[in-house]
Structure formats: structure tokens, C-alpha cells
Design a protein around this motif. Structure first.
Motif, PDB file in Angstrom:
ATOM      1  N   GLN A  76       0.827  -1.203   0.000  1.00 46.88           N
ATOM      2  CA  GLN A  76       0.000   0.000   0.000  1.00 46.88           C
ATOM      3  C   GLN A  76       0.863   1.256   0.000  1.00 46.88           C
ATOM      4  O   GLN A  76       0.607   2.205  -0.747  1.00 46.88           O
ATOM      5  N   VAL A  77       1.907   1.248   0.824  1.00 49.27           N
ATOM      6  CA  VAL A  77       2.814   2.396   0.867  1.00 49.27           C
ATOM      7  C   VAL A  77       3.581   2.520  -0.443  1.00 49.27           C
ATOM      8  O   VAL A  77       3.720   3.618  -1.008  1.00 49.27           O
ATOM      9  N   LEU A  78       4.057   1.399  -0.964  1.00 50.97           N
ATOM     10  CA  LEU A  78       4.884   1.424  -2.169  1.00 50.97           C
ATOM     11  C   LEU A  78       4.092   1.856  -3.392  1.00 50.97           C
ATOM     12  O   LEU A  78       4.603   2.622  -4.228  1.00 50.97           O
ATOM     13  N   TYR A  79       2.863   1.380  -3.538  1.00 49.55           N
ATOM     14  CA  TYR A  79       2.069   1.779  -4.703  1.00 49.55           C
ATOM     15  C   TYR A  79       1.800   3.285  -4.687  1.00 49.55           C
ATOM     16  O   TYR A  79       1.807   3.934  -5.738  1.00 49.55           O
ATOM     17  N   PHE A  80       1.558   3.821  -3.522  1.00 48.62           N
ATOM     18  CA  PHE A  80       1.381   5.278  -3.432  1.00 48.62           C
ATOM     19  C   PHE A  80       2.668   5.994  -3.839  1.00 48.62           C
ATOM     20  O   PHE A  80       2.646   6.972  -4.601  1.00 48.62           O
ATOM     21  N   LEU A  81       3.795   5.490  -3.339  1.00 52.68           N
ATOM     22  CA  LEU A  81       5.080   6.110  -3.646  1.00 52.68           C
ATOM     23  C   LEU A  81       5.417   5.988  -5.129  1.00 52.68           C
ATOM     24  O   LEU A  81       5.850   6.965  -5.769  1.00 52.68           O
ATOM     25  N   ILE A  82       5.210   4.804  -5.710  1.00 51.87           N
ATOM     26  CA  ILE A  82       5.535   4.586  -7.123  1.00 51.87           C
ATOM     27  C   ILE A  82       4.672   5.460  -8.019  1.00 51.87           C
ATOM     28  O   ILE A  82       5.166   6.064  -8.978  1.00 51.87           O
TER      29      ILE A  82
ATOM     30  N   VAL B 211      -0.737   2.538 -11.642  1.00 50.96           N
ATOM     31  CA  VAL B 211      -0.262   2.171 -10.304  1.00 50.96           C
ATOM     32  C   VAL B 211      -1.250   2.667  -9.246  1.00 50.96           C
ATOM     33  O   VAL B 211      -1.477   2.007  -8.231  1.00 50.96           O
ATOM     34  N   GLY B 212      -1.852   3.832  -9.502  1.00 51.07           N
ATOM     35  CA  GLY B 212      -2.883   4.320  -8.593  1.00 51.07           C
ATOM     36  C   GLY B 212      -4.058   3.359  -8.502  1.00 51.07           C
ATOM     37  O   GLY B 212      -4.630   3.147  -7.424  1.00 51.07           O
ATOM     38  N   ALA B 213      -4.409   2.743  -9.636  1.00 51.14           N
ATOM     39  CA  ALA B 213      -5.482   1.737  -9.626  1.00 51.14           C
ATOM     40  C   ALA B 213      -5.085   0.533  -8.787  1.00 51.14           C
ATOM     41  O   ALA B 213      -5.917  -0.046  -8.070  1.00 51.14           O
ATOM     42  N   ALA B 214      -3.802   0.148  -8.857  1.00 48.51           N
ATOM     43  CA  ALA B 214      -3.324  -0.955  -8.017  1.00 48.51           C
ATOM     44  C   ALA B 214      -3.401  -0.579  -6.543  1.00 48.51           C
ATOM     45  O   ALA B 214      -3.739  -1.422  -5.698  1.00 48.51           O
ATOM     46  N   LEU B 215      -3.098   0.671  -6.221  1.00 48.62           N
ATOM     47  CA  LEU B 215      -3.185   1.147  -4.844  1.00 48.62           C
ATOM     48  C   LEU B 215      -4.620   1.047  -4.325  1.00 48.62           C
ATOM     49  O   LEU B 215      -4.855   0.563  -3.215  1.00 48.62           O
ATOM     50  N   VAL B 216      -5.580   1.502  -5.132  1.00 46.63           N
ATOM     51  CA  VAL B 216      -6.980   1.442  -4.728  1.00 46.63           C
ATOM     52  C   VAL B 216      -7.425  -0.002  -4.553  1.00 46.63           C
ATOM     53  O   VAL B 216      -8.108  -0.361  -3.579  1.00 46.63           O
ATOM     54  N   THR B 217      -7.014  -0.865  -5.498  1.00 42.17           N
ATOM     55  CA  THR B 217      -7.384  -2.281  -5.419  1.00 42.17           C
ATOM     56  C   THR B 217      -6.831  -2.927  -4.154  1.00 42.17           C
ATOM     57  O   THR B 217      -7.527  -3.678  -3.468  1.00 42.17           O
ATOM     58  N   MET B 218      -5.569  -2.646  -3.854  1.00 40.99           N
ATOM     59  CA  MET B 218      -4.969  -3.199  -2.645  1.00 40.99           C
ATOM     60  C   MET B 218      -5.667  -2.678  -1.391  1.00 40.99           C
ATOM     61  O   MET B 218      -5.850  -3.414  -0.417  1.00 40.99           O
ATOM     62  N   GLY B 219      -6.079  -1.423  -1.417  1.00 41.40           N
ATOM     63  CA  GLY B 219      -6.805  -0.880  -0.280  1.00 41.40           C
ATOM     64  C   GLY B 219      -8.130  -1.572  -0.060  1.00 41.40           C
ATOM     65  O   GLY B 219      -8.548  -1.813   1.087  1.00 41.40           O
ATOM     66  N   VAL B 220      -8.817  -1.924  -1.161  1.00 42.14           N
ATOM     67  CA  VAL B 220     -10.121  -2.582  -1.065  1.00 42.14           C
ATOM     68  C   VAL B 220      -9.976  -4.026  -0.604  1.00 42.14           C
ATOM     69  O   VAL B 220     -10.731  -4.514   0.241  1.00 42.14           O
ATOM     70  N   ILE B 221      -8.974  -4.725  -1.164  1.00 44.63           N
ATOM     71  CA  ILE B 221      -8.835  -6.153  -0.917  1.00 44.63           C
ATOM     72  C   ILE B 221      -7.972  -6.462   0.302  1.00 44.63           C
ATOM     73  O   ILE B 221      -7.982  -7.577   0.816  1.00 44.63           O
TER      74      ILE B 221
END
Length: 240
Positions: free
Chosen positions: A112-118, A207-217
Motif C-alpha cells: 500500500q505504501v509502495l504503490y502510493f510512492l511509485i 499504479v494508482g489503480a493498483a493502490l486502490v485495489t490493494m486498499g479494497v482487498i
């Protein structure tokens, strides 16, 4: 060059033959049809998506950076090779660090932290800063992608404990496909808009979409991982 590369590869092969051993608690052998069973699970596809971001991003950037450095900044071949090597080493070095950190604080939290950073770093790269600043940001994004690679594979064996062999192959293949599509995306966006900035912005959005997905799941996965750890501990105590 390829001939010289065979020397360290041969040494690794010899070392592997001498010291590698099968895991004492390895899962039972799987059949080909078991792959289809795994691919019916949503989480398998999510892991493929997450790894296509981290490993795909790492491999894709490594292959695209020579073109980017030459076209955008006019670097010569030797200088380009040096700076690409610097970025690739950063991603490779930090992969085990990502796994080590994930073992301590949890792979979900790390990702979650890394996807936001990337995502943020890709947006900064899209500004096409002066080279000394751009290379610093690229170093950071490659390091973050490397950390993410370690974090993803800290989670895979916990979620798919009995199918780890299959999932390693499937998720790894998805990462390779991500590495294929990233340079194509950046090239198409450059041809379409006339600037590399648009491609890096699109990468930031993905990558932002991956961040949102990880937050949901993430919360659901956290529960599943706790259940798997409890089950694994109970099985080991029974065997003991």
C-alpha cells in the motif's frame, strides 16, 4: 558477452547441484488441470496484476531507459549503460529488502505504501526534470519497484500455500508480460502526444489503480492470511 555470462551461470549451476534440497514439507505434486482450478480464483488474478506492476514495471523500465536517456537527454551509449545499470542494481538490491520488511510489518501494508510512492514518483518523472534530478527520481522508483517485488512474493506463499509452485510460475509470467507492455505503452504515448510525459502519467494512473485495489482487498486478505497461518501452525504441531 554471452560467452562470459556462461561462467557465473555455470558456477551457480554447480553450487545448486551440490547444496539444493527439496523442502521437507513440500505440497503434493499438482496436475495440469490444477492450473485451471487456480485460475478460477480471483486472488490469483489479483496477484498477477500486482506483480505485473512491480516486476513488470522494473523489467519494462530497465529495457526502456536506454531509449529514454538517449532521446530525452542525448546521452551517449556508454553513459546510458552506466546510468541504466545504476537503476537496475537499485531494483535488484532492494527486492530481498522488500521481503525482509514485509516479514516484519506485513506485505499488504508495504505494498500500500509502495504503490502510493511509485504512482507519485511516476508523476514526478513525467515532469521531465533536468537530468541530475530525473536520474535521482528514477533511482527511487526502481528501488521502490524492487521492494514491491519482494513484498508480493512474501504474500503469495501465504495465500496459496498448497499451490505455491503453480502460483510462482503464473505470477512470474504475469510480471514478464507487464514488462513487455510498459515499453510499448510509453512508445505509443510518445508517438501520439510527442512527449514521454504522457506515458509516465498513464503509468502513474495504473499504479494508482493498483493502490486502490490493494486498499479494497487488503482487509479481506489479511483475514485469510491469519487463518492460513493458524492452520499451518496447527498442522506442524500435529506432525511434531
Amino acid at each position: 558477452m554471452f560467452g562470459l555470462t556462461m561462467i557465473p551461470l555455470g558456477l551457480v549451476l554447480i553450487t545448486f547441484l551440490l547444496i539444493a534440497r527439496e523442502a521437507p514439507d513440500q505440497p503434493s505434486a499438482k496436475q495440469w488441470q490444477d492450473y485451471f482450478h487456480v485460475l478460477k480464483q480471483r486472488d490469483a488474478w489479483l496477484f498477477c496484476f500486482f506483480y505485473s506492476i512491480t516486476f513488470g514495471g522494473f523489467v519494462g523500465m530497465a529495457s526502456f531507459l536506454p531509449i529514454f536517456f538517449h532521446d530525452q537527454y542525448g546521452l551517449g551509449k556508454v553513459a546510458t549503460g552506466d546510468f541504466v545499470t545504476l537503476c537496475v542494481l537499485a531494483g535488484s538490491f532492494f527486492r530481498p529488502v522488500g521481503g525482509w520488511i514485509s516479514d516484519r510489518v506485513g506485505g499488504i501494508r508495504v505494498l500500500q505504501v509502495l504503490y502510493f510512492l511509485i504512482a507519485s514518483l511516476f508523476v514526478v518523472i513525467s515532469l521531465l526534470l533536468p537530468f541530475q534530478y530525473e536520474i535521482a527520481v528514477l533511482f527511487l522508483v526502481m528501488s521502490s519497484l524492487g521492494l514491491g517485488n519482494g513484498a508480493v512474493f512474501q504474500l503469495v506463499p501465504q495465500r496459496f500455500r498448497e499451490e505455491i509452485g503453480m502460483m510462482t510460475g503464473i505470477v512470474g509470467a504475469a510480471g514478464g508480460l507487464g514488462g513487455f507492455f510498459l515499453p510499448s505503452l510509453l512508445g505509443v504515448m510518445k508517438d501520439t502526444t510527442g512527449t514521454y510525459a504522457s506515458g509516465f502519467i498513464v503509468l502513474g494512473v495504473i499504479v494508482g489503480a493498483a493502490l486502490v485495489t490493494m486498499g479494497v482487498i487488503g482487509r479481506e486478505w489479511q483475514t485469510k492470511l491469519v487463518v492460513n497461518r493458524v492452520r499451518s501452525t496447527a498442522e506442524k504441531e500435529v506432525l511434531a
